[in-house]
Design a protein around this motif. Structure first.
Motif, PDB file in Angstrom:
ATOM      1  N   GLY A 148       0.826  -1.204   0.000  1.00 21.62           N
ATOM      2  CA  GLY A 148       0.000   0.000   0.000  1.00 21.62           C
ATOM      3  C   GLY A 148       0.859   1.252   0.000  1.00 21.62           C
ATOM      4  N   ALA A 149       1.959   1.234  -0.750  1.00 24.30           N
ATOM      5  CA  ALA A 149       2.952   2.305  -0.683  1.00 24.30           C
ATOM      6  C   ALA A 149       2.522   3.608  -1.344  1.00 24.30           C
ATOM      7  N   THR A 150       1.437   3.600  -2.118  1.00 22.99           N
ATOM      8  CA  THR A 150       0.951   4.863  -2.678  1.00 22.99           C
ATOM      9  C   THR A 150      -0.185   5.432  -1.845  1.00 22.99           C
ATOM     10  N   GLY A 151      -0.580   4.740  -0.797  1.00 19.87           N
ATOM     11  CA  GLY A 151      -1.625   5.239   0.083  1.00 19.87           C
ATOM     12  C   GLY A 151      -1.114   6.384   0.939  1.00 19.87           C
ATOM     13  N   ASN A 152      -2.027   7.084   1.584  1.00 20.64           N
ATOM     14  CA  ASN A 152      -1.657   8.256   2.370  1.00 20.64           C
ATOM     15  C   ASN A 152      -0.707   7.925   3.514  1.00 20.64           C
ATOM     16  N   THR A 153      -0.875   6.754   4.114  1.00 23.22           N
ATOM     17  CA  THR A 153       0.014   6.358   5.208  1.00 23.22           C
ATOM     18  C   THR A 153       1.198   5.555   4.678  1.00 23.22           C
ATOM     19  N   GLY A 154       0.963   4.695   3.709  1.00 22.68           N
ATOM     20  CA  GLY A 154       2.034   3.878   3.155  1.00 22.68           C
ATOM     21  C   GLY A 154       3.149   4.703   2.544  1.00 22.68           C
ATOM     22  N   LYS A 155       2.799   5.772   1.829  1.00 26.82           N
ATOM     23  CA  LYS A 155       3.835   6.622   1.228  1.00 26.82           C
ATOM     24  C   LYS A 155       4.676   7.294   2.304  1.00 26.82           C
ATOM     25  N   ARG A 156       4.038   7.698   3.373  1.00 28.74           N
ATOM     26  CA  ARG A 156       4.770   8.305   4.483  1.00 28.74           C
ATOM     27  C   ARG A 156       5.736   7.301   5.117  1.00 28.74           C
ATOM     28  N   ALA A 157       5.309   6.050   5.197  1.00 30.15           N
ATOM     29  CA  ALA A 157       6.188   5.018   5.746  1.00 30.15           C
ATOM     30  C   ALA A 157       7.418   4.840   4.862  1.00 30.15           C
ATOM     31  N   VAL A 158       7.213   4.857   3.551  1.00 26.70           N
ATOM     32  CA  VAL A 158       8.336   4.749   2.614  1.00 26.70           C
ATOM     33  C   VAL A 158       9.280   5.935   2.782  1.00 26.70           C
ATOM     34  N   ASP A 159       8.722   7.130   2.871  1.00 31.01           N
ATOM     35  CA  ASP A 159       9.549   8.327   3.020  1.00 31.01           C
ATOM     36  C   ASP A 159      10.346   8.297   4.319  1.00 31.01           C
ATOM     37  N   TYR A 160       9.702   7.878   5.397  1.00 26.80           N
ATOM     38  CA  TYR A 160      10.388   7.816   6.693  1.00 26.80           C
ATOM     39  C   TYR A 160      11.506   6.783   6.656  1.00 26.80           C
ATOM     40  N   LEU A 161      11.224   5.646   6.039  1.00 27.81           N
ATOM     41  CA  LEU A 161      12.247   4.608   5.890  1.00 27.81           C
ATOM     42  C   LEU A 161      13.450   5.134   5.118  1.00 27.81           C
ATOM     43  N   LYS A 162      13.190   5.818   4.016  1.00 26.85           N
ATOM     44  CA  LYS A 162      14.279   6.329   3.180  1.00 26.85           C
ATOM     45  C   LYS A 162      15.185   7.278   3.953  1.00 26.85           C
ATOM     46  N   ASN A 163      14.585   8.130   4.778  1.00 25.33           N
ATOM     47  CA  ASN A 163      15.356   9.141   5.483  1.00 25.33           C
ATOM     48  C   ASN A 163      16.020   8.613   6.748  1.00 25.33           C
ATOM     49  N   LYS A 164      15.334   7.733   7.457  1.00 32.30           N
ATOM     50  CA  LYS A 164      15.876   7.251   8.733  1.00 32.30           C
ATOM     51  C   LYS A 164      16.822   6.064   8.544  1.00 32.30           C
ATOM     52  N   TYR A 165      16.522   5.209   7.592  1.00 29.61           N
ATOM     53  CA  TYR A 165      17.314   3.988   7.381  1.00 29.61           C
ATOM     54  C   TYR A 165      17.769   3.899   5.921  1.00 29.61           C
ATOM     55  N   PRO A 166      18.677   4.767   5.516  1.00 30.81           N
ATOM     56  CA  PRO A 166      19.086   4.839   4.100  1.00 30.81           C
ATOM     57  C   PRO A 166      19.775   3.584   3.578  1.00 30.81           C
ATOM     58  N   ASP A 167      20.291   2.745   4.469  1.00 34.40           N
ATOM     59  CA  ASP A 167      20.964   1.524   4.022  1.00 34.40           C
ATOM     60  C   ASP A 167      20.017   0.342   3.856  1.00 34.40           C
TER      61      ASP A 167
END
Length: 336
Positions: free
Chosen positions: A108-127
């Motif tokens: 559900g990565a294009t959903g309102n919450t799922g996209k935020r989870a992807v963004d947070y993951l990218k910034n907090k855990y870049p590896d």
């Protein structure tokens, strides 16, 4: 004939609820959301039993349109929970693969919450490698999801299990941020059952069959309302009028808990698109009966639960509160 009458009655109730709540004045939900650095500027604290008592009293009052409807698309207190300096957690990226998790699938990565989870993951855990499961690749590209360490995979939770297994094969953790979106009132029950019940169960099976280490599921407060004396709570009545969404979520929750997977179930209050405000309240299951929370904070909790071993085998409920009292410095450790 009786079944058909019941279905028509439920539809009428749902439509009436939407109409009545829509007359309560402007409660527009913004389309923008905070970046991780903006989120870091919001202090996070935990509520004590005194604030929790006030929340229980509040459950007798009518809930807002946002609280009622946003609970469905998830898709919060009985102990001292969490005080946390968000700036300390969010401004610095974490290197490596925490808890041995190096690849995470977000359903559900294009959903309102799922996209935020992807963004947070990218910034907090870049590896950490991110596999974004999306129904529409075109939509995902327009939203700019596919960049950096994010790979897009076409995914629909209602697809056959073998397709779900292919999507999650090789990942260490799954964050399930799917939820049925209300549309045609005559399809509410069908969609809620297909997505929030059967779809989630198939994804759990797919994760188990492919050796996934961790499964994090977004659900909703009041999911277990019937068993905890909240069947007449306005939030439960209104939300469940939309296809029995809470009942369907509960079936999937119970299945996950018995699956043998390491899990965390996150039950947020009414979801709002606005930036975080006030304090984050984290509580044990079946203790929060009203409240709202920013999707940004929900995404943060989903991601942190993925890597924090103290979140293992737990069901937590989360809302925001303006005057929560500080208690513990540990987000998940205070939950029994």
């Amino acid at each position: 004939m009786v079944a058909r009458s019941s279905t028509l009655l439920a539809i009428c109730v749902a439509v009436s609820v939407v109409f009545v709540l829509s007359q309560r004045g402007p409660k527009a939900i913004g389309s923008t959301y905070a970046t991780p650095s903006q989120l870091a500027k919001n202090p996070v604290a935990c509520s004590s039993r005194r604030s929790l008592g006030r929340m229980r009293d509040a459950s007798a009052h009518a809930i807002s349109r946002r609280q009622a409807i946003s609970l469905i698309a998830g898709s919060a207190p009985a102990a001292l929970i969490w005080q946390h300096n968000a700036a300390r957690a969010d401004t610095e990226a974490v290197s490596g693969s925490p808890s041995g998790i190096s690849k995470v699938f977000v359903a559900g990565a294009t959903g309102n919450t799922g996209k935020r989870a992807v963004d947070y993951l990218k910034n907090k855990y870049p590896d950490v490698k991110i596999i974004a499961g999306v129904r529409s690749l075109e939509k995902a590209k327009k939203l700019g999801i596919a960049d950096g360490n994010v790979e897009l995979v076409q995914f629909d939770v209602t697809s056959p299990e073998k397709d779900l297994e292919k999507a999650v094969s090789g990942v260490d953790a799954v964050i399930c941020a799917t939820g049925f979106v209300p549309g045609n009132p005559f399809e509410f029950s069908k969609l809620a059952h297909a997505v929030d019940n059967e779809g989630t169960i198939k994804l759990v099976d797919a994760a188990k069959n492919t050796g996934v280490k961790k499964f994090v599921l977004i659900s909703s407060i009041l999911t277990n309302g019937r068993e905890i004396g909240q069947e007449k709570n306005p939030g439960f009545v209104i939300t469940n009028a939309f296809g029995g969404a809470l009942d369907e979520k509960l079936v999937a929750e119970k299945y996950l808990r018995k699956s043998g997977l390491d899990f965390t179930i996150v039950r947020p209050g009414g979801l709002k698109d606005a930036a975080p405000s006030g304090s984050l309240v984290v509580a044990r299951e079946d203790t929060t009966f009203t409240g709202e929370i920013s999707r940004d904070r929900v995404a943060q909790v989903l991601v942190e639960a993925t890597f924090d071993r103290k979140a293992s085998q737990k069901v937590i409920e989360i809302i925001e509160e303006e005057k929560a009292e500080a208690a513990s410095s540990d987000m998940f450790g205070a939950i029994a």
